[in-house]
Scaffold this active site. Sequence first.
Site, PDB file in Angstrom:
ATOM      1  N   HIS A  25       0.835  -1.203   0.000  1.00 56.03           N
ATOM      2  CA  HIS A  25       0.000   0.000   0.000  1.00 56.03           C
ATOM      3  C   HIS A  25       0.874   1.260   0.000  1.00 56.03           C
ATOM      4  O   HIS A  25       0.575   2.217  -0.709  1.00 56.03           O
ATOM      5  CB  HIS A  25      -0.892   0.029   1.251  1.00 56.03           C
ATOM      6  CG  HIS A  25      -1.941  -1.035   1.271  1.00 56.03           C
ATOM      7  ND1 HIS A  25      -2.151  -1.858   2.350  1.00 56.03           N
ATOM      8  CD2 HIS A  25      -2.838  -1.433   0.332  1.00 56.03           C
ATOM      9  CE1 HIS A  25      -3.136  -2.693   2.089  1.00 56.03           C
ATOM     10  NE2 HIS A  25      -3.562  -2.464   0.867  1.00 56.03           N
ATOM     11  N   LYS A  67     -18.734  -5.145   8.493  1.00 57.50           N
ATOM     12  CA  LYS A  67     -17.539  -5.983   8.644  1.00 57.50           C
ATOM     13  C   LYS A  67     -16.849  -5.678   9.974  1.00 57.50           C
ATOM     14  O   LYS A  67     -16.954  -4.579  10.492  1.00 57.50           O
ATOM     15  CB  LYS A  67     -16.549  -5.715   7.504  1.00 57.50           C
ATOM     16  CG  LYS A  67     -16.996  -6.332   6.189  1.00 57.50           C
ATOM     17  CD  LYS A  67     -15.836  -6.423   5.228  1.00 57.50           C
ATOM     18  CE  LYS A  67     -16.270  -7.088   3.922  1.00 57.50           C
ATOM     19  NZ  LYS A  67     -15.305  -6.892   2.860  1.00 57.50           N
ATOM     20  N   ARG A  79      -2.213  -5.614  -7.988  1.00 60.44           N
ATOM     21  CA  ARG A  79      -1.129  -6.559  -7.780  1.00 60.44           C
ATOM     22  C   ARG A  79      -1.154  -7.686  -8.792  1.00 60.44           C
ATOM     23  O   ARG A  79      -0.147  -8.155  -9.258  1.00 60.44           O
ATOM     24  CB  ARG A  79      -1.231  -7.184  -6.387  1.00 60.44           C
ATOM     25  CG  ARG A  79      -1.014  -6.211  -5.258  1.00 60.44           C
ATOM     26  CD  ARG A  79      -1.398  -6.883  -3.979  1.00 60.44           C
ATOM     27  NE  ARG A  79      -2.744  -7.448  -4.145  1.00 60.44           N
ATOM     28  CZ  ARG A  79      -3.171  -8.551  -3.575  1.00 60.44           C
ATOM     29  NH1 ARG A  79      -2.378  -9.242  -2.807  1.00 60.44           N
ATOM     30  NH2 ARG A  79      -4.402  -8.970  -3.778  1.00 60.44           N
ATOM     31  N   SER A 127      -3.278  -7.602   2.937  1.00 57.01           N
ATOM     32  CA  SER A 127      -3.536  -7.401   4.370  1.00 57.01           C
ATOM     33  C   SER A 127      -3.928  -8.714   5.038  1.00 57.01           C
ATOM     34  O   SER A 127      -3.507  -8.994   6.160  1.00 57.01           O
ATOM     35  CB  SER A 127      -4.647  -6.361   4.548  1.00 57.01           C
ATOM     36  OG  SER A 127      -4.198  -5.093   4.127  1.00 57.01           O
TER      37      SER A 127
END
Lengths: 157, 157, 157, 157, 157, 157
Positions: free
Chosen positions: B17, B41, B90, B127
Amino acid sequence: MTRAVVPGSFDPPTLGHFDVITRAADVFQEVLIAVVQNPSKTPLFTAEERVAMLRDVAAEWSNVEAEAFEGLLVDFARERSAAVIVKGLRAMSDFEYELQMAQMNHHLSGVHTLFLPTSPEHAYLSSSLVKDVARLGGSLDGLVSAAVAAQLKERYS
Amino acid sequence: MTRAVVPGSFDPPTLGHFDVITRAADVFQEVLIAVVQNPSKTPLFTAEERVAMLRDVAAEWSNVEAEAFEGLLVDFARERSAAVIVKGLRAMSDFEYELQMAQMNHHLSGVHTLFLPTSPEHAYLSSSLVKDVARLGGSLDGLVSAAVAAQLKERYS
Amino acid sequence: MTRAVVPGSFDPPTLGHFDVITRAADVFQEVLIAVVQNPSKTPLFTAEERVAMLRDVAAEWSNVEAEAFEGLLVDFARERSAAVIVKGLRAMSDFEYELQMAQMNHHLSGVHTLFLPTSPEHAYLSSSLVKDVARLGGSLDGLVSAAVAAQLKERYS
Amino acid sequence: MTRAVVPGSFDPPTLGHFDVITRAADVFQEVLIAVVQNPSKTPLFTAEERVAMLRDVAAEWSNVEAEAFEGLLVDFARERSAAVIVKGLRAMSDFEYELQMAQMNHHLSGVHTLFLPTSPEHAYLSSSLVKDVARLGGSLDGLVSAAVAAQLKERYS
Amino acid sequence: MTRAVVPGSFDPPTLGHFDVITRAADVFQEVLIAVVQNPSKTPLFTAEERVAMLRDVAAEWSNVEAEAFEGLLVDFARERSAAVIVKGLRAMSDFEYELQMAQMNHHLSGVHTLFLPTSPEHAYLSSSLVKDVARLGGSLDGLVSAAVAAQLKERYS
Amino acid sequence: MTRAVVPGSFDPPTLGHFDVITRAADVFQEVLIAVVQNPSKTPLFTAEERVAMLRDVAAEWSNVEAEAFEGLLVDFARERSAAVIVKGLRAMSDFEYELQMAQMNHHLSGVHTLFLPTSPEHAYLSSSLVKDVARLGGSLDGLVSAAVAAQLKERYS
């Protein structure tokens, strides 16, 4: 002020290319369309013809120009003081090759590449598919501009 | 002057990031990191903690800020007068989902999304993978900053 | 006469689903929309509500019906004398999972699956993305029918 | 009654092609195999030879025929009153190109394309790989029919 | 004792190839680099030159050798008593083609193929991209060894 | 002598897993099947049950063993003196996630991961799909061994 280079073969430019150029012109202060002039390939249209087709389009915006280049794209970008390379992305298969190119270009020069997705209705357009349709006599409506369609028809007649 | 929004969960921010934020800060005049605050979440770190982690990083640049948001990203982008959304990419599996989001966001608001490839050596970082490593007691060197590593270790001890 | 089953969760049906149903109704003599009733998942709309939404749409064609089912899709297909399963395909990530399902269904029953690409302008639509937009108060124009939009708004208000 | 066109180069037809033709013959009332005759490519077998190889196979079903065509596939499909194009799909890389073709063909003519997955045990077969094996003297068992194998061996001897 | 064959064109070998060879030499008792000699292609370097470049590298390990071969790879592997084929994998597009080759090779011979991921920082390297950079006068640092770089420069001067 | 670890959830082991284990036992001198014991997930079968299922299979080879592990896979691999991790690969979507894991594991420990393609006829098999079929009462022939099928039926009855 950020100048972005939008490279490609544009042999010929499609409505998908115009869509990416429009989006780039929305985001960056200056957009320079860079037409690849590869001596080892035989394009349908010369670099001059392709630049002329793109200038017709570029005339609609005050911040878009088109030019041909030879050699490494990153050398051209630096000569023209462009901070970024912008590429349209249609599909995943594009993505993997373009990612490889982007990482090579960053390795060679530190110049970043940004990817701009094309609008979904142009996702199936490619210059080579458009040439196949033109060669086989199909309609070019909705694929290229009227000016480009006229030149394609002349070339294949 | 172009302001770019860089959205994400950043739970926690990884070196990947930071790499994307650095690249965005190179290209755009102003960068606003937008931390998703999703009430449905349960993140490991609260939105406030994640914003604080990112502000530590943002302090290195004069043109980067971080803020949490709720609701539609495109509404937040317009409220903050951001012209574009910038996302790190990515891998191909990222790309397809992100392309879908980009086209939905353009449909909803006309705001364009630009994709920035991460540097290859961070391509395997996410993450969730970093949290797995932390939870199982692996070394976090080369995955997150020292400050984030300290907070991850504390959380899982 | 060939009867095709078009299975899905349709929670809720999007304009992309309607596009696939339209295409299936063009190609096959009878189309049976099969709404998955999975006791282990908690959908936003009950199977009955989803069947009702799809029957509204099905009413436009004389050869389309909708029904809920439990259990194995291939058992349902055989009970209803359907020769083929038809699935819409939006993107490559869909494709790999759907190919796995198609090969499993062929292994279990010999029933073939045919894939129908959605129109490009619906490629970014998914039921879950539509629910996110509705939940966050975004406009549903161009995503679902007016009738479905009304029910989504009521559900999230 | 639905007539499906199954287009391809079939240079030469593999057992994977036969598998797709079998599946298409199960699903559609009439199947017309359409052999591409592309003047700008130099195939190993002439269009006539490829049609003859496919007719040998087609003879096993009462509802399958084979024919060569030039020009746009969608023009051929309409001349032969075919309602759909059917393509076998082996892998994701096939899919992206075929999806592009399907959307172009729908744009040009409104004709729909349906994709039929090949059986998993033929997923690694392609005409070009088969030609490589034949050229280098490998066994063709399980790759092509005995008749096609005989012709390949003759061609490369 | 397991002998692994690492096949490729290596025209020229890149640092990514060296990375895969290093990893293979870590895992297998003997590694045999197999340089494809394809009479129908015109490589930049002859098979002899490519073998010599690889032997320079192989000299660093006691368990690595390099050799050219013609014909089917699986025949060569069996002649050299190699139990497995080892291939480097950089990206998903590599993977699909390589999987097809692996399954064909297993069908022809029962020989297994194992895939070794390259290190992420070499994921964007390919022989053809390296040749493009050399041809256009870009720096070859970080792409190939100094010895290979010297030969590339000579070839393109 | 090379010892390879073959990690997985194996909840339950499918014929595809057995195929990968067979291939690994062909290539490596010792194979250690490593059953993931993840306290945060609720598998259908306990780690002990899964190890027992795999030991039944492992008994066919003199060089295969099975064991459960907790914590980081690379720590387990080093404790057991395993030089490599071996993973089966079915499809491209597997590949991208597995590549990410492989690069993380190499970063953490220097241990290499090798990928073994499954045989094509097992490419559509996954433990979760097999559980769905069992739960819905479908036939398990050709998906899992008779012993595993018996345990699945008992569990879902």
